[in-house]
Design a protein around this motif. Structure first.
Motif, PDB file in Angstrom:
ATOM      1  N   SER A 142       0.856  -1.188   0.000  1.00 33.76           N
ATOM      2  CA  SER A 142       0.000   0.000   0.000  1.00 33.76           C
ATOM      3  C   SER A 142       0.891   1.237   0.000  1.00 33.76           C
ATOM      4  N   VAL A 143       1.669   1.373  -1.083  1.00 36.13           N
ATOM      5  CA  VAL A 143       2.703   2.405  -1.176  1.00 36.13           C
ATOM      6  C   VAL A 143       2.610   3.077  -2.543  1.00 36.13           C
ATOM      7  N   PRO A 144       3.260   4.241  -2.735  1.00 35.04           N
ATOM      8  CA  PRO A 144       3.268   4.872  -4.056  1.00 35.04           C
ATOM      9  C   PRO A 144       3.861   3.933  -5.107  1.00 35.04           C
ATOM     10  N   PRO A 145       3.358   3.987  -6.347  1.00 37.84           N
ATOM     11  CA  PRO A 145       3.837   3.073  -7.393  1.00 37.84           C
ATOM     12  C   PRO A 145       5.345   3.096  -7.583  1.00 37.84           C
ATOM     13  N   GLY A 146       5.959   4.262  -7.391  1.00 39.73           N
ATOM     14  CA  GLY A 146       7.401   4.361  -7.572  1.00 39.73           C
ATOM     15  C   GLY A 146       8.197   3.543  -6.577  1.00 39.73           C
ATOM     16  N   ALA A 147       7.564   3.153  -5.466  1.00 36.33           N
ATOM     17  CA  ALA A 147       8.261   2.374  -4.435  1.00 36.33           C
ATOM     18  C   ALA A 147       8.147   0.870  -4.656  1.00 36.33           C
ATOM     19  N   PHE A 148       7.288   0.424  -5.588  1.00 30.53           N
ATOM     20  CA  PHE A 148       7.110  -1.015  -5.803  1.00 30.53           C
ATOM     21  C   PHE A 148       8.433  -1.728  -6.071  1.00 30.53           C
ATOM     22  N   PRO A 149       9.242  -1.268  -7.044  1.00 32.36           N
ATOM     23  CA  PRO A 149      10.482  -2.011  -7.341  1.00 32.36           C
ATOM     24  C   PRO A 149      11.425  -2.102  -6.146  1.00 32.36           C
ATOM     25  N   LEU A 150      11.570  -0.984  -5.400  1.00 37.53           N
ATOM     26  CA  LEU A 150      12.483  -0.985  -4.261  1.00 37.53           C
ATOM     27  C   LEU A 150      12.028  -1.974  -3.197  1.00 37.53           C
ATOM     28  N   VAL A 151      10.746  -1.970  -2.862  1.00 39.43           N
ATOM     29  CA  VAL A 151      10.252  -2.891  -1.838  1.00 39.43           C
ATOM     30  C   VAL A 151      10.415  -4.336  -2.294  1.00 39.43           C
ATOM     31  N   CYS A 152      10.111  -4.614  -3.569  1.00 39.92           N
ATOM     32  CA  CYS A 152      10.267  -5.982  -4.071  1.00 39.92           C
ATOM     33  C   CYS A 152      11.720  -6.439  -3.974  1.00 39.92           C
ATOM     34  N   ARG A 153      12.647  -5.561  -4.338  1.00 39.20           N
ATOM     35  CA  ARG A 153      14.072  -5.941  -4.273  1.00 39.20           C
ATOM     36  C   ARG A 153      14.521  -6.162  -2.827  1.00 39.20           C
TER      37      ARG A 153
END
Length: 513
Positions: A142-153
């Protein structure tokens, strides 16, 4: 003393004959990133409580929050408690709350903090031992779309994304999934490096709404509709999602995204797929998704996008009896912003069932009222054995599925006006969920969170569906980017004149819900 365990079989709120949400999640936990946001507070945490209150979560369920706040577990538990008290759908029960609270944890940190994710990994392992979650954990972004890649990594680096044995790890991603086809593919590439395709759940909360699913029942459980659900009888289809509010302080998210990317790319094209698709062999995920993909693959755009699309920005006006300001006057919006708050498009479906039937999709903010509906408008009878004056007030038959609010279905057809003269005019026959059923419908996020924990994916769009939706929308947004500012419309109205002109060119008019 620990509170008594509440199981699904002994929960007084759990009726064994209740078939709305009969499945019960096994041992598991949910980690929410972005727990300080409105979505988590108003929707996610109350939905978790409501599921627990109805006996649909395991007794040892664990809820972990991750955010920058300097909170202890008890602080986060109080946040959840307050959110539940304010927004939960089911009554507050102290016994349910005590059991849920035992499994609440909080991890402080930022998305680029390696140590924080190590603490999160340790917390998850501790919960497996203390709560019996069995290594089964879902991560809700439940975060801004730009944070998706960082959280996944970070989930991959810390080992949190990896499961052992029969245990599972899943990720839930909120819309928007990218801002165009290229970015959607880039994001999917990152997510696919970390999670397998069947472990990725792309949330479209509209697909969890009761009336959206009732659309499938309406079409395929009733013999009376399917024979006329085609180009021989249907004149056109209108799919509307109208809001009576403005951007509500969401300038940072909304400016640059706009109405088309925010709503048409996901909600409305998903509704279109459900309306247009062929009957699936079953309602399991592969069969349902296959038919939706076929429908979206057949969508074609008109050649002249300038004539068959419209966009606008709301200006100041009066809504609900009070004066409201225009989009360009909202806090955080640039004075020269070209972001649209209203979008309307026409698409056609290039197959035998729908050849020649236009589908009109529209969405907007600060419109006449809040409503989401699908209107299937039928052709007029080829011959009317009445004088023209006797049927002058007779319009097209229509079947309208109301998604929200006042969920239900309305049929519009012609009937004789009482009296000695033969006069035919439109009447409506209405079905409302609130009138026909004593059970209240589950909130959309309840159903979707439970589906994630069960690993049941029919209501979640696939990568193929997301990419097809962007392929439909990208040419339209590119055309708009080259044509200057959106048209203006006054708040409280139904959009810009260009949207009315768009349908007038086809000899049709928008419905006024």
């Amino acid at each position: 003393m620990r509170p008594a365990t509440i199981t699904a079989d002994h929960n007084p709120l759990r009726d064994p004959s209740d078939l709305r949400l009969p499945r019960i999640a096994g041992p598991c936990g949910l980690v929410i990133f972005g727990v300080t946001g409105d979505l988590a507070r108003k929707k996610l945490m109350p939905a978790v409580y409501d599921l627990a209150n109805r006996g649909l979560l395991p007794p040892g369920f664990a809820l972990t929050g991750f955010a920058r706040r300097d909170w202890e577990d008890e602080d986060f538990a109080q946040v959840v408690h307050d959110a539940v008290r304010e927004h939960a759908r089911t009554p507050f029960r102290e016994a349910t709350w005590r059991q849920l609270a035992e499994g609440i944890r909080f991890v402080q940190g930022s998305f680029d903090d390696d140590d924080a994710f190590e603490r999160l990994r340790q917390t998850v392992e501790d919960l497996d031992a203390e709560r019996g979650t069995g290594g089964n954990h879902a991560f809700y972004l439940s975060v801004p779309p730009g944070a998706f890649p960082l959280v996944c990594r970070q989930l991959a680096r810390s080992g949190l994304s990896r499961s052992e044995g029969d245990a599972w790890r899943r990720v839930v991603i909120e819309k928007p999934f990218g801002h165009d086809l290229e970015s959607a593919r880039e994001l999917d590439a990152v997510v696919s490096e970390v999670f397998t395709p069947d472990s990725v759940f792309r949330i479209d909360h509209y697909l969890g709404k009761e009336t959206v699913q009732n659309l499938l029942a309406l079409r395929f459980a009733n013999q009376m509709f399917e024979p006329i659900w085609n180009a021989n009888f249907v004149d056109h289809v209108q799919i509307t999602m109208a809001e009576d509010i403005g951007i509500s302080g969401r300038a940072g998210y909304y400016d640059g995204i706009g109405a088309a990317r925010d709503v048409i790319q996901n909600h409305l094209l998903q509704l279109l797929a459900l309306v247009a698709m062929e009957e699936p062999g079953s309602f399991d995920a592969p069969a349902l998704r296959a038919e939706k993909i076929k429908a979206l693959s057949a969508v074609r755009l008109p050649k002249e996008l300038g004539k068959h699309t419209a966009r606008g920005q709301y200006a100041a006006g009066n809504q609900g009896g009070e004066d409201v300001r225009g989009f360009l006057d909202e806090d955080g919006i640039a004075a020269d912003s070209h972001t649209e708050t209203y979008a309307a498009i026409r698409v056609d479906i290039d197959n035998r069932r729908w050849a020649g039937v236009p589908f009109y999709l529209r969405t907007g903010k600060r419109l006449g009222r809040r409503v989401t509906e699908v209107a299937v408008v039928f052709k007029k009878a080829p011959h009317l054995p009445f004088e023209s004056s006797q049927s002058s007030e007779l319009g097209n038959n229509a079947l309208v599925i109301r998604v929200q609010p006042d969920e239900g279905v309305t049929m519009r057809f012609g009937a004789k006006v009482p009296g000695t003269a033969m006069e035919v005019r439109d009447v409506t026959m209405d079905f409302g969920y609130g009138h026909s059923f004593t059970e209240s419908s589950p909130e959309a996020y309840e159903r979707l969170i439970l589906d994630v924990l069960l690993g049941d994916p029919p209501l979640f769009p696939t990568r193929e569906e997301v990419e097809l939706s962007w392929k439909i929308l990208d040419p339209i947004t590119s055309h708009w980017a080259a044509t200057g500012a959106p048209d203006e419309y006054r708040s409280g109205t139904w959009g810009p004149e260009s949207a009315d002109d768009m349908l007038a060119r086809d000899g049709r008019t928008w419905r006024r819900p």
